[in-house]
Motif scaffolding. Structure first.
Motif, PDB file in Angstrom:
ATOM      1  N   ARG A  98      39.116   3.374  65.923  1.00  0.00           N
ATOM      2  CA  ARG A  98      39.892   2.331  66.612  1.00  0.00           C
ATOM      3  C   ARG A  98      39.185   2.079  67.950  1.00  0.00           C
ATOM      4  O   ARG A  98      39.161   2.952  68.820  1.00  0.00           O
ATOM      5  N   THR A 102      38.993  -0.153  71.327  1.00  0.00           N
ATOM      6  CA  THR A 102      39.817  -1.034  72.159  1.00  0.00           C
ATOM      7  C   THR A 102      39.145  -1.411  73.471  1.00  0.00           C
ATOM      8  O   THR A 102      39.808  -1.880  74.388  1.00  0.00           O
ATOM      9  N   LYS A 103      37.841  -1.188  73.559  1.00  0.00           N
ATOM     10  CA  LYS A 103      37.118  -1.515  74.791  1.00  0.00           C
ATOM     11  C   LYS A 103      35.705  -1.949  74.449  1.00  0.00           C
ATOM     12  O   LYS A 103      35.220  -1.690  73.344  1.00  0.00           O
ATOM     13  N   LEU A 137      39.768  -3.707  68.185  1.00  0.00           N
ATOM     14  CA  LEU A 137      40.900  -4.354  68.823  1.00  0.00           C
ATOM     15  C   LEU A 137      40.557  -4.844  70.220  1.00  0.00           C
ATOM     16  O   LEU A 137      41.437  -5.217  70.987  1.00  0.00           O
ATOM     17  N   ALA A 138      39.286  -4.837  70.558  1.00  0.00           N
ATOM     18  CA  ALA A 138      38.853  -5.276  71.884  1.00  0.00           C
ATOM     19  C   ALA A 138      38.634  -6.786  71.873  1.00  0.00           C
ATOM     20  O   ALA A 138      38.195  -7.347  70.877  1.00  0.00           O
TER      21      ALA A 138
END
Length: 101
Positions: A69, A71-72, A93-94
């Motif tokens: 996952r 996210t950045k 998800l970034a």
């Protein structure tokens, strides 16, 4: 002519100082390494969690069974496509730049 040369030298010095200031602003990128043993991390997700914005994660040869996952903004680079196997999923998800290779 001398005045023009002095202005160019002054401008070059100012740009050099600006580059140093930006380079030392705490935004330095780091590289985190993942491998079965002898590296800072044995799991890719642990390296992702520890990474800062813009960091690079180098994944050494091996099979990694995990769901990632992200996210950045960061780069995840495998040693070679024949030598790094990920059994699982990757969720990006970034909203910023993420690079996988």
């Amino acid at each position: 002519m001398m005045m023009r040369a002095a202005k160019l030298i002054g401008l070059s010095a100012a740009l050099g100082l600006l580059a140093l200031a930006v380079g030392n602003s705490g935004l330095a990128q780091k590289t985190l390494t993942v491998c079965a043993s002898g590296c800072s991390f044995t799991r890719i997700q642990d390296a992702i969690n520890a990474a800062g914005e813009g960091d690079t994660i180098q994944v050494r040869a091996g099979t990694y069974t995990e769901n990632l996952r992200i996210t950045k903004a960061l780069s995840v680079i495998g040693e070679a496509k024949e030598r790094v196997v990920l059994v699982g999923t990757v969720a990006i998800l970034a909203t910023r730049l993420v690079s996988l290779s």
